[in-house]
Design a protein around this motif. Structure first.
Motif, PDB file in Angstrom:
ATOM      1  N   ALA A  26       0.993  -1.319  -0.053  1.00  0.00           N
ATOM      2  CA  ALA A  26      -0.324  -0.260   0.020  1.00  0.00           C
ATOM      3  C   ALA A  26       1.004   1.431   0.155  1.00  0.00           C
ATOM      4  CB  ALA A  26      -0.801   0.230   1.498  1.00  0.00           C
ATOM      5  N   ARG A  27       0.313   2.212  -1.348  1.00  0.00           N
ATOM      6  CA  ARG A  27       1.496   3.815  -1.155  1.00  0.00           C
ATOM      7  C   ARG A  27       0.969   4.565  -0.323  1.00  0.00           C
ATOM      8  NH1 ARG A  27       0.681   4.330  -6.879  1.00  0.00           N
ATOM      9  NH2 ARG A  27      -1.168   3.297  -6.762  1.00  0.00           N
ATOM     10  N   PHE A  28       1.272   4.865   0.729  1.00  0.00           N
ATOM     11  CA  PHE A  28       0.791   6.484   1.556  1.00  0.00           C
ATOM     12  C   PHE A  28      -0.059   7.194   0.732  1.00  0.00           C
ATOM     13  CE2 PHE A  28       4.941   4.438   4.442  1.00  0.00           C
ATOM     14  CZ  PHE A  28       4.178   4.502   5.123  1.00  0.00           C
ATOM     15  N   HIS A  29       0.264   7.714  -0.499  1.00  0.00           N
ATOM     16  CA  HIS A  29      -0.309   8.804  -1.028  1.00  0.00           C
ATOM     17  C   HIS A  29      -1.978   8.431  -1.733  1.00  0.00           C
ATOM     18  CE1 HIS A  29      -1.411  12.713  -2.415  1.00  0.00           C
ATOM     19  NE2 HIS A  29      -1.103  12.781  -3.566  1.00  0.00           N
ATOM     20  N   GLY A  51      15.028   5.011  18.338  1.00  0.00           N
ATOM     21  CA  GLY A  51      15.216   6.700  18.779  1.00  0.00           C
ATOM     22  C   GLY A  51      13.951   8.139  17.813  1.00  0.00           C
ATOM     23  N   GLU A  52      15.032   8.696  17.728  1.00  0.00           N
ATOM     24  CA  GLU A  52      14.125   9.633  16.978  1.00  0.00           C
ATOM     25  C   GLU A  52      14.319   9.487  15.248  1.00  0.00           C
ATOM     26  OE1 GLU A  52      13.428  14.561  16.672  1.00  0.00           O
ATOM     27  OE2 GLU A  52      14.346  13.661  18.901  1.00  0.00           O
ATOM     28  N   VAL A  53      14.077  10.339  14.649  1.00  0.00           N
ATOM     29  CA  VAL A  53      13.726   9.827  13.244  1.00  0.00           C
ATOM     30  C   VAL A  53      12.860  11.019  12.097  1.00  0.00           C
ATOM     31  CG1 VAL A  53      14.023   8.457  10.813  1.00  0.00           C
ATOM     32  CG2 VAL A  53      13.888   7.583  13.054  1.00  0.00           C
ATOM     33  N   SER A  54      13.623  11.647  11.562  1.00  0.00           N
ATOM     34  CA  SER A  54      13.680  13.499  11.176  1.00  0.00           C
ATOM     35  C   SER A  54      12.102  12.930   9.769  1.00  0.00           C
ATOM     36  CB  SER A  54      14.101  14.591  10.405  1.00  0.00           C
ATOM     37  OG  SER A  54      15.046  13.759   9.507  1.00  0.00           O
ATOM     38  N   PRO A 107      12.371   9.525   1.914  1.00  0.00           N
ATOM     39  CA  PRO A 107      12.746   8.825   0.230  1.00  0.00           C
ATOM     40  C   PRO A 107      11.889   7.270   0.907  1.00  0.00           C
ATOM     41  CG  PRO A 107      14.677   9.827   1.627  1.00  0.00           C
ATOM     42  CD  PRO A 107      13.255  10.381   2.346  1.00  0.00           C
ATOM     43  N   ALA A 108      11.393   6.786   1.984  1.00  0.00           N
ATOM     44  CA  ALA A 108      10.794   5.436   2.283  1.00  0.00           C
ATOM     45  C   ALA A 108       9.814   5.457   2.502  1.00  0.00           C
ATOM     46  CB  ALA A 108      11.495   4.697   3.968  1.00  0.00           C
ATOM     47  N   LEU A 109       8.992   6.863   1.769  1.00  0.00           N
ATOM     48  CA  LEU A 109       7.136   6.574   2.265  1.00  0.00           C
ATOM     49  C   LEU A 109       6.849   5.985   1.534  1.00  0.00           C
ATOM     50  CD1 LEU A 109       6.654  10.228   4.235  1.00  0.00           C
ATOM     51  CD2 LEU A 109       6.875   7.827   4.969  1.00  0.00           C
ATOM     52  N   ARG A 110       7.620   5.510   0.584  1.00  0.00           N
ATOM     53  CA  ARG A 110       7.004   4.875  -0.905  1.00  0.00           C
ATOM     54  C   ARG A 110       5.715   4.265  -0.120  1.00  0.00           C
ATOM     55  NH1 ARG A 110      12.062   4.039  -1.174  1.00  0.00           N
ATOM     56  NH2 ARG A 110      11.752   2.135  -1.343  1.00  0.00           N
ATOM     57  N   SER A 111       5.996   3.062   0.880  1.00  0.00           N
ATOM     58  CA  SER A 111       4.717   2.001   0.496  1.00  0.00           C
ATOM     59  C   SER A 111       4.728   2.047   2.187  1.00  0.00           C
ATOM     60  CB  SER A 111       4.937   0.269  -0.379  1.00  0.00           C
ATOM     61  OG  SER A 111       6.519   0.005   0.198  1.00  0.00           O
ATOM     62  N   GLY A 166       5.561  -0.920   2.987  1.00  0.00           N
ATOM     63  CA  GLY A 166       7.269  -2.263   3.361  1.00  0.00           C
ATOM     64  C   GLY A 166       7.766  -1.734   3.033  1.00  0.00           C
ATOM     65  N   SER A 167       8.654  -0.485   2.446  1.00  0.00           N
ATOM     66  CA  SER A 167       9.098   0.081   2.643  1.00  0.00           C
ATOM     67  C   SER A 167      10.038   1.180   3.512  1.00  0.00           C
ATOM     68  CB  SER A 167       9.770   1.231   1.075  1.00  0.00           C
ATOM     69  OG  SER A 167       8.085   2.485   0.847  1.00  0.00           O
ATOM     70  N   LEU A 168       9.133   1.759   3.821  1.00  0.00           N
ATOM     71  CA  LEU A 168       8.989   2.118   5.395  1.00  0.00           C
ATOM     72  C   LEU A 168       9.277   1.516   6.557  1.00  0.00           C
ATOM     73  CD1 LEU A 168       9.211   4.631   7.359  1.00  0.00           C
ATOM     74  CD2 LEU A 168       6.744   4.420   7.583  1.00  0.00           C
ATOM     75  N   ALA A 169       8.907   0.356   6.478  1.00  0.00           N
ATOM     76  CA  ALA A 169       9.398  -0.754   7.707  1.00  0.00           C
ATOM     77  C   ALA A 169      10.478  -1.405   7.337  1.00  0.00           C
ATOM     78  CB  ALA A 169       8.109  -2.164   7.087  1.00  0.00           C
ATOM     79  N   GLU A 170      10.775  -1.111   5.727  1.00  0.00           N
ATOM     80  CA  GLU A 170      12.592  -1.590   5.776  1.00  0.00           C
ATOM     81  C   GLU A 170      13.643  -1.043   5.952  1.00  0.00           C
ATOM     82  OE1 GLU A 170      12.497  -2.489   1.355  1.00  0.00           O
ATOM     83  OE2 GLU A 170      11.081  -4.260   1.484  1.00  0.00           O
ATOM     84  N   PHE A 171      13.244   0.567   5.708  1.00  0.00           N
ATOM     85  CA  PHE A 171      13.796   1.812   6.270  1.00  0.00           C
ATOM     86  C   PHE A 171      14.262   1.584   7.642  1.00  0.00           C
ATOM     87  CE2 PHE A 171      13.732   5.864   8.200  1.00  0.00           C
ATOM     88  CZ  PHE A 171      14.941   5.927   7.518  1.00  0.00           C
ATOM     89  N   LEU A 172      13.189   1.940   8.528  1.00  0.00           N
ATOM     90  CA  LEU A 172      13.339   1.446  10.061  1.00  0.00           C
ATOM     91  C   LEU A 172      14.205   0.370  10.512  1.00  0.00           C
ATOM     92  CD1 LEU A 172       9.329   2.479  11.027  1.00  0.00           C
ATOM     93  CD2 LEU A 172      11.216   3.840  11.067  1.00  0.00           C
ATOM     94  N   ASP A 173      13.871  -0.686   9.855  1.00  0.00           N
ATOM     95  CA  ASP A 173      14.678  -1.670  10.249  1.00  0.00           C
ATOM     96  C   ASP A 173      15.889  -1.372  10.249  1.00  0.00           C
ATOM     97  OD1 ASP A 173      14.538  -4.479  11.148  1.00  0.00           O
ATOM     98  OD2 ASP A 173      14.954  -5.438   8.969  1.00  0.00           O
ATOM     99  N   GLY A 174      16.608  -1.269   9.239  1.00  0.00           N
ATOM    100  CA  GLY A 174      17.903  -0.469   8.882  1.00  0.00           C
ATOM    101  C   GLY A 174      18.014   0.475   9.549  1.00  0.00           C
ATOM    102  N   VAL A 175      17.508   1.318  10.507  1.00  0.00           N
ATOM    103  CA  VAL A 175      17.850   2.621  11.014  1.00  0.00           C
ATOM    104  C   VAL A 175      17.892   1.718  12.313  1.00  0.00           C
ATOM    105  CG1 VAL A 175      17.598   4.469  12.783  1.00  0.00           C
ATOM    106  CG2 VAL A 175      16.541   3.902  10.194  1.00  0.00           C
TER     107      VAL A 175
END
Length: 1001
Positions: A943-946, A971-974, A980-984, A986-995
């Motif tokens: 699912a895409r956010f926009h 932690g805190e993420v701006s 760049p990770a707000l494509r979907s 899943g992509s946000l979850a992958e970004f946060l997992d990397g953080v």
């Protein structure tokens, strides 16, 4: 004032959901008044207001998914905003525009809306205020909401002048168009009776009708009955509308707005101001009061209001004239729609001019004699009045409670120019492509059914104009349907078959294969000699104006060098087979015309390939040769070929070069002229040698077939042709798109297609299989379109297995081919993601607007985020509503003091698409569900956010806070880091997992 065209209309009023239903209500002399729904308030609690009024059915329905609005935001939105969005979509469709095509344009939006009752009802509990309620409850956002969701960048403003708001909005929209601020404008108004509060005010002022019905100009008139309503019109400058061939309902000739100033009271009407606004509007319109056939009056049915309005109308219109000025008021049918009252009257007047019938005014049979209408040169319409031919003028009045008055002057639409006569051949049943698009598979099925039902009600006839209108209006949404048809009967049958195929059995799944995920990659394959036949493409020539135009252009270019017309030879029944001086130019003309027709329709090839003679038309399509240069080359080649001595021929053999090598070694004059596939070779040489080879190969069990060729092409026998082609220079340019060269058997690099190229091409073998293989590897086409009079190359490629999964299409599939095959080729590519230039598919006589059924939105989601009004202690408001579906209880069946729980995703929840064992994905899904109010099953990894979830910047910030709370290790993420990770999801979850991993290292 310049003329403004009314080109589109949509509305919903009590008892009338849609323009057609509204007109039926008016001409049928019916009223839309009914009891107060329990969803609004309990009528017995407010006896002073009465138990009746005008209420839109299903005012709580809103297809939030279609407009990418989250359920939580939809629940917080003012119902006025929710009603306006689908109304705007349907109005633009009615104007003959696909709404998505206007995205990014300077289209203006002008909306009349009165008060801000939703804001008062939802923002009074300060502890429950949210950003969504802030934007959702503002009346000033009504127009902005449309502009935002449709991506309109022109003027966008809400207008509140009380009951005249929507007609003032029309006035402002017209002025904006004339000032050049926008080229298209949506104008109108909306009103929802959310509570009895204003009704109580009317009652205390003595203005409320006891039965909730307005009875304008009647002896029984006793006050106002309040009503819902929404209506929008699409306006354009008249010259623009006529130039684009728009249907015009009526013409706004002029309008005026003024104010009562200091009169007898803040809310008392002022006769003199009303007279002045009428005169000002007529002056701006350039008409005299005597020319006005009828006036759609404000006509609220209050004693004082009716008396003052009739005095003003009589003073202005009571001039010498053949017949009295007719008056009436739609409030007898609808009640007082307040902020939407002006647009209700405006639409009624526009439809009356369009249909040349003015509906009767309800309750007119007991005319109020004290109004002295006859003495004042007025007549109340007690029965429908038919308008005469020619131009008719109408006035529309709307007066605000605070003293802002508006009057608009409408005129009949100009008569369209005489239609181009239908061609006296097959054009009366010309083929077209009927398109429907929707946002989901379910919506596509729903809208296919709606179109089938609407078309079935039409008289049987040709379908081309209807198809053309569907191409202009019913495209642009992700799920696509296209059907080729010649008449409405065939069209209705095809639509109903499509519905049946898409309707799943109970418990079954609906197919979702109607959504293309990209654009098709198309390659053109140009057929060579051997595909010709008498009168080839004659059916297409008769039925397709575009093909006819391009074939005639090629014929004209060739005639300069041939001294004869290939068109006449082709279509005149002349026997010309075996005459290369005509066959080769005719094949070139067919290839050129087909390619130009397709590219004009928007089918732009990603690459081209030409087989032997077909390479000339391919070179023109690739921009290598101009038409005149190619015509000269083809004519020269044809003359040189005709001069060859007889005695040569060609055979096709089901074997490859390695198998044939021993045979060819024994017959030195026979060569492999074309390598079409691993086991598909064409041999060329003397007829006696070919006969010997044929017998030998047949004896070995190898199939052979003699080709109808009078010459040994691509062999030493064509050396004179090659020599002749070398003598004249060729004006060629670098290819503008990739060319698969069948001379070289690969993609053309920087080699020029000059005289030497064409000479070598004439005598060397055709390396079709290698060239096609290179094209498939380099371009990866999804579709191979054969450009020629009948299928040849696509069959060869299919036998060889060289297609690479590409779909095969042919716009001229043989002697039975017609314009229908061309239309079906375009339809197939549209279904796969192409956006054609549909206009070129239709003859001028079919390029006229035809009305189609409006888009049918989903009614599955309902939002009414507040308890009904009640007397006494206020009922506690639940925090935020979850949208109700068709299966959910209606609000009047719900205990509003109970909180309806939101869907929650537990970390332990087993889910196919919501995270499963991935705790980071589960946390993201939980946060998205909480912020957006979605059910868990909607929040899938893809699912895409926009686009899919409708998240805006405010929601993204809320999402960030909730994710950080659920995942302390992040932690805190701006927001900038997250973007760049707000494509979907899943992509946000992958970004946060990397953080998390980076911060744990």
């Amino acid at each position: 004032m310049g003329d403004i065209a009314v080109v589109g209309i949509d509305c919903a009023f009590p008892g009338a959901a849609g323009v057609r239903a509204y007109w039926d209500l008016l001409v049928g002399g019916r009223a839309g008044i009914g009891p107060v729904p329990g969803q609004r308030w309990e009528a017995r609690d407010f006896p002073a207001v009465g138990d009746s009024g005008g209420f839109i059915d299903d005012a709580d329905v809103f297809d939030s998914d279609f407009f990418s609005v989250t359920p939580r935001e939809a629940a917080a939105m003012d119902p006025h905003q929710r009603l306006l969005l689908p109304c705007a979509w349907r109005a633009l469709e009615d104007a003959g525009r696909a709404p998505g095509e206007l995205a990014g344009s300077g289209t203006g939006v002008f909306v009349g809306v009165m008060g801000g009752e939703w804001g008062r009802l939802t923002m009074s509990d300060l502890a429950q205020v949210t950003p969504l309620l802030g934007s959702g409850s503002s009346a000033g956002m009504a127009a902005n909401r449309i502009s935002y969701h449709f991506d309109f960048t022109g003027p966008s403003l809400a207008v509140d002048t009380a009951c005249s708001s929507s007609l003032v909005a029309v006035h402002l929209a017209a002025n904006s168009l004339l000032a050049g601020e926008c080229d298209t404008a949506l104008a109108g108004g909306v009103n929802i009776v959310l509570s009895p509060s204003l009704g109580l005010v009317y009652g205390q002022l003595g203005l409320a009708a006891a039965d909730g019905r307005c009875k304008p100009f009647s002896a029984d008139a006793d006050g106002i009955g309040r009503s819902d309503g929404v209506g929008l019109v699409v306006l354009r400058r008249l010259e623009d509308a006529l130039a684009d061939g728009d249907r015009v309902y009526a013409v706004l000739r002029g309008s005026a707005v003024n104010q009562d100033g200091r009169s007898n009271g803040m809310i008392a009407p002022n006769r003199w101001s009303q007279e002045r606004v009428l005169n000002a509007a007529y002056k701006r319109a350039g008409v005299g009061p005597a020319e006005v056939a009828f006036v759609e009056a404000h006509g609220t049915g209050t004693v004082l209001g009716d008396a003052i309005e009739c005095a003003a109308l009589g003073s202005v219109h009571g001039v010498p004239r053949e017949t009295p000025c007719a008056i009436g008021s739609v409030k007898g049918n609808l009640g007082h729609t307040e902020a939407a009252a002006g647009i209700a009257g405006f639409i009624k007047a526009a439809l009356a001019l369009h249909h040349r019938i003015v509906p009767a005014s309800l309750y007119a049979e007991r005319e109020n004699s004290r109004l002295r209408l006859g003495e004042r040169g007025l007549r109340l319409l007690k029965s429908p009045a038919r308008l005469p031919r020619g131009e008719n003028i109408a006035g529309v009045s709307s007066f605000g409670m605070g003293g802002t008055n508006a009057h608009a002057v409408l005129a009949s639409a100009p008569r369209p120019p005489r239609a181009v006569p239908v061609r006296a051949r097959a054009d009366a049943g010309a083929a077209g492509v009927f398109t429907v698009s929707a946002d989901t598979p379910e919506a596509l099925c729903r809208n296919l059914a709606a179109q089938a039902d609407a078309l079935a009600a039409l008289p049987k006839g040709g379908a081309a104009a209807l198809c053309r209108s569907s191409n202009r209006v019913k495209t642009g949404l992700p799920h696509r349907f296209a059907l080729t048809a010649r008449d409405t009967g065939e069209l209705v049958d095809g639509l109903r078959r499509a519905v049946a195929l898409r309707t799943p059995a109970p418990g079954g799944l609906r197919a979702a294969a109607d959504r293309p995920w990209g654009r098709p990659v198309v390659a053109f394959l140009f057929t060579g000699q051997g595909s010709e036949y008498p009168a080839m493409t004659a059916g297409l020539y008769r039925e397709s104006p575009a093909y006819r135009r391009h074939f005639d252009a090629a014929d004209e270019a060739l005639a300069t060098h041939l001294g004869a017309s290939v068109r006449e030879a082709l279509l005149g029944g002349e026997e010309w087979g075996g005459r290369p001086e005509l066959v080769q130019p005719a094949l070139f003309a067919v290839g050129y015309a087909l390619a130009r027709t397709l590219t004009e329709l928007g089918v732009t090839p990603a690459a081209v390939l030409g087989h032997s003679l077909g390479e000339y038309a391919a070179a023109v399509t690739a921009g290598v040769l101009p038409l005149d240069e190619a015509a000269a080359l083809v004519a020269r080649r044809a003359r040189l070929t005709a001069a060859l001595p007889p005695g040569g021929g060609m055979i096709t053999v089901a074997a490859g070069p390695e198998t044939l090598a021993p045979v060819l070694a024994a017959e030195s004059e026979v060569v492999a002229a074309a390598l079409n596939g691993p086991a598909d070779t064409v041999l060329s040489g003397p007829l006696d040698a070919l006969e010997r080879i044929g017998k030998e190969l047949t004896g070995l069990g190898i199939r052979t077939r003699e080709l109808a060729s009078p010459y040994a092409f691509h062999s030493a026998g064509t050396a004179p042709v090659a020599a002749g082609l070398r003598t004249a220079p060729v004006d060629c340019a670098p290819a503008a798109l990739p060319v698969a060269s069948t001379r070289y058997g690969r993609m053309l690099r920087d080699e020029p297609m000059d005289a030497e190229y064409w000479a070598g091409q004439a005598e060397e073998p055709v390396l079709f299989d290698a060239a096609l293989g290179a094209l498939v590897r380099d371009i990866a086409p999804t579709h191979l379109v054969e450009i020629g009079p009948q299928p040849q190359l696509t069959r060869i490629a299919a036998r060889a297995g060289s297609l690479g999964g590409a779909e095969l299409l042919h716009p001229a599939p043989g002697p039975e081919g017609t314009g229908r095959d061309l239309a079906e080729t375009v339809a197939a590519l549209y279904r796969c993601g192409l956006d054609p230039d549909w206009e070129q598919l239709y003859a001028p006589e079919h390029r006229r607007p035809e009305p189609l059924a409006p888009y049918v939105f989903s009614s599955a989601q309902r939002y009414w985020d507040r308890p009904p009004a009640s007397v006494g202690a206020p009922v506690a408001r639940r925090p935020e509503a979850v949208p109700r579906t068709e299966e959910s209880p209606r609000p009047e069946e719900t205990s509003w003091s109970e909180e309806i729980p939101r869907p929650v995703v537990s970390r332990e929840t087993e889910s196919d698409g919501a995270g499963g064992d991935d705790p980071v994905l589960v946390a993201v899904v939980e946060a998205v569900t909480e912020v957006g109010g979605y059910p868990t099953e909607r929040v899938v990894r893809e699912a895409r956010f926009h686009e899919d979830l409708g998240f805006d910047s405010v929601m993204i910030m809320q999402l960030k806070n909730r994710v950080e709370a659920r995942l302390p290790r992040v932690g805190e993420v701006s927001v900038q880091q997250m973007l760049p990770a707000l494509r979907s999801v899943g992509s946000l979850a992958e970004f946060l997992d990397g953080v998390i991993m980076a911060r744990s290292a």
